[in-house]
Design an enzyme around this catalytic site. Structure first.
Site, PDB file in Angstrom:
ATOM      1  N   ASN A  73     -54.303  13.932  -8.648  1.00  0.00           N
ATOM      2  CA  ASN A  73     -53.968  15.334  -8.903  1.00  0.00           C
ATOM      3  C   ASN A  73     -55.223  16.183  -9.060  1.00  0.00           C
ATOM      4  O   ASN A  73     -56.148  15.824  -9.796  1.00  0.00           O
ATOM      5  CB  ASN A  73     -53.102  15.452 -10.154  1.00  0.00           C
ATOM      6  CG  ASN A  73     -52.695  16.887 -10.427  1.00  0.00           C
ATOM      7  OD1 ASN A  73     -53.203  17.518 -11.330  1.00  0.00           O
ATOM      8  ND2 ASN A  73     -51.775  17.413  -9.626  1.00  0.00           N
ATOM      9  N   ARG A 131     -35.238  34.095  -6.966  1.00  0.00           N
ATOM     10  CA  ARG A 131     -36.453  34.761  -7.430  1.00  0.00           C
ATOM     11  C   ARG A 131     -36.691  35.998  -6.567  1.00  0.00           C
ATOM     12  O   ARG A 131     -36.091  36.150  -5.503  1.00  0.00           O
ATOM     13  CB  ARG A 131     -37.673  33.836  -7.396  1.00  0.00           C
ATOM     14  CG  ARG A 131     -38.058  33.348  -6.015  1.00  0.00           C
ATOM     15  CD  ARG A 131     -39.318  32.505  -6.033  1.00  0.00           C
ATOM     16  NE  ARG A 131     -40.469  33.281  -6.475  1.00  0.00           N
ATOM     17  CZ  ARG A 131     -41.721  32.809  -6.430  1.00  0.00           C
ATOM     18  NH1 ARG A 131     -41.958  31.581  -6.015  1.00  0.00           N
ATOM     19  NH2 ARG A 131     -42.728  33.549  -6.834  1.00  0.00           N
ATOM     20  N   ASP A 183     -54.480  32.244  -3.682  1.00  0.00           N
ATOM     21  CA  ASP A 183     -53.963  32.623  -2.372  1.00  0.00           C
ATOM     22  C   ASP A 183     -54.195  34.109  -2.100  1.00  0.00           C
ATOM     23  O   ASP A 183     -54.420  34.511  -0.952  1.00  0.00           O
ATOM     24  CB  ASP A 183     -52.480  32.271  -2.235  1.00  0.00           C
ATOM     25  CG  ASP A 183     -51.634  32.729  -3.403  1.00  0.00           C
ATOM     26  OD1 ASP A 183     -52.182  33.217  -4.411  1.00  0.00           O
ATOM     27  OD2 ASP A 183     -50.401  32.607  -3.318  1.00  0.00           O
ATOM     28  N   HIS A 216     -42.656  26.276 -11.148  1.00  0.00           N
ATOM     29  CA  HIS A 216     -43.301  27.049 -10.089  1.00  0.00           C
ATOM     30  C   HIS A 216     -44.644  27.575 -10.582  1.00  0.00           C
ATOM     31  O   HIS A 216     -44.768  28.078 -11.690  1.00  0.00           O
ATOM     32  CB  HIS A 216     -42.416  28.222  -9.646  1.00  0.00           C
ATOM     33  CG  HIS A 216     -42.801  28.754  -8.299  1.00  0.00           C
ATOM     34  ND1 HIS A 216     -43.870  29.592  -8.130  1.00  0.00           N
ATOM     35  CD2 HIS A 216     -42.283  28.540  -7.068  1.00  0.00           C
ATOM     36  CE1 HIS A 216     -43.975  29.894  -6.835  1.00  0.00           C
ATOM     37  NE2 HIS A 216     -43.034  29.264  -6.178  1.00  0.00           N
TER      38      HIS A 216
END
Length: 407
Positions: A73, A131, A183, A216
């Site tokens: 991870n 969402r 991002d 999320h």
């Protein structure tokens, strides 16, 4: 045997993605583009819920080439995306989140648009499932636009089609030091460097799925990470765009989307130490990038809160945030024969507060909602001229009406 270059590499970073991964991969398999024209590169970022095993099962039966990388991870989405990008061979790259899914025909339509228009980035219409999703940039399909002429600055997620040559030429990678907003940094840089951006507004290409388990990534992260994200994006914009109107236009995005929520309703729940810390973190950003050009593009309540943050007026800010949280409509005060409209939020014309009247002055777009407001002839003329100019610009293959409204 000749190996042909795939049209698009679909990069999937996955961490604890079950059971959402099942529908995600099904949406890839259901794409209408020929399987020989795409490749999938999936990076399992140390999952323990069967994500890696399911990716390998998919690779064994999928009709397109699938590469599965399993790693420890990394702590965030940037690492897996960079690993996938390093292995990508396609002319284009699409970053697909493992808990979301592609719309029907998405890849075929986006690749066709990029090839036809010669653009470096393609945005496909996004819809939210459990969402919210960005909306302001989907007014019309645009074969060619840019970040200054449209609302695309309000969708900076990575789920877009990027020309890989653009990314390679500029050595673009996701910033692994950021754990939120990485991002936004990547996508804004692509917008600024791109030779044109296309928008597919008439077909849903991507479904943004809200997870039931609360995992999320956009829901995670402390407030300090949000300030890191805002600072990085502001610095990127300043690096690429000289000071002035165009920079101010883009700065609206990090100020309103990333910074301002830290001084919204959640601010009222913060203890005194956190409030002071937020103001300290905001201070250098306000000093460096807050300007009249940014301020005049905002709604009054946004401008007022950020003005108080810039002035470090914690004593006034709480009243304003409380007023905004209550969703009250500020009374309108018309002056100059109805041509000047102030919104009477807390501390308006309070001498002890000393907030300038200009902070409360509504711009024409906000003021038009109030009866009695009379737009100045200059504003009306400019508005009509902008509409005429937009109608004259090409949208697609010679049809009129090409540019989306600037924010």
């Amino acid at each position: 045997m000749t190996v042909t270059q795939p049209d698009v590499s679909v990069v999937i970073g996955a961490y604890e993605a079950m059971p959402y991964l099942v529908e995600c991969l099904a949406s890839v398999e259901a794409q209408t583009i020929d399987p020989t024209r795409i490749e999938v590169i999936a990076v399992d970022d140390g999952s323990t819920d069967g994500t890696g095993e399911y990716l390998e099962e998919f690779a064994a039966r999928a009709p397109m080439p699938v590469t599965v990388v399993r790693q420890e991870n990394s702590g965030g989405p940037s690492g897996p995306r960079n690993v996938g990008l390093d292995k990508a061979a396609g002319r284009y790259v699409f970053f697909l989140d493992a808990d979301d899914r592609l719309g029907p025909e998405a890849l075929e339509r986006m690749v066709a648009m990029a090839d036809r228009a010669g653009t470096d980035v393609v945005l496909g219409r996004v819809e939210g499932v459990n969402r919210s999703a960005p909306k302001s940039m989907w007014g019309r399909t645009l074969e060619r636009t840019d970040v200054f002429s449209s609302n695309i600055k309000f969708t900076l997620s990575a789920q877009k089609l990027f020309r890989r040559e653009l990314l390679t030429r500029h050595g673009m990678r996701f910033d692994e030091s950021l754990f939120t907003g990485e991002d936004a940094l990547f996508t804004m840089e692509a917008y600024l460097r791109a030779n044109g951006v296309s928008v597919i507004a008439d077909h849903t290409c991507y479904y943004l799925v809200g997870r039931d388990d609360g995992k999320h990534v956009t829901k995670s992260g402390s407030y300090t990470l949000r300030f890191d994200s805002a600072r990085a994006l502001m610095e990127l914009i300043a690096e690429h765009v000289p000071a002035g109107d165009r920079r101010d236009l883009l700065m609206v995005r990090p100020f309103v989307v990333t910074l301002l929520p830290q001084f919204g309703p959640r601010y009222l729940k913060d203890d005194e130490a956190v409030r002071r810390h937020k103001l300290e973190l905001a201070k250098p950003l306000m000093a460096a990038y807050w300007s009249e050009g940014v301020a005049r593009r905002l709604k009054v309540h946004e401008r007022l809160r950020l003005h108080l943050v810039a002035e470090q007026r914690a004593d006034l800010l709480e009243d304003v945030v409380e007023f905004v949280r209550a969703k009250k409509q500020a009374p309108a005060l018309l002056e100059k024969g109805g041509r000047r409209l102030y919104l009477v939020y807390p501390h308006f014309r309070d001498r002890s507060a000393g907030v300038p009247d200009s902070v409360y002055l509504a711009g024409p777009r906000e003021a038009r909602a109030f009866p009695g407001y009379r737009e100045t002839p200059v504003d009306s003329f400019l508005r009509r001229a902008v509409r005429r100019a937009r109608r004259a610009l090409p949208s697609r293959a010679g049809t009129p009406g090409g540019r989306a409204a600037a924010a």
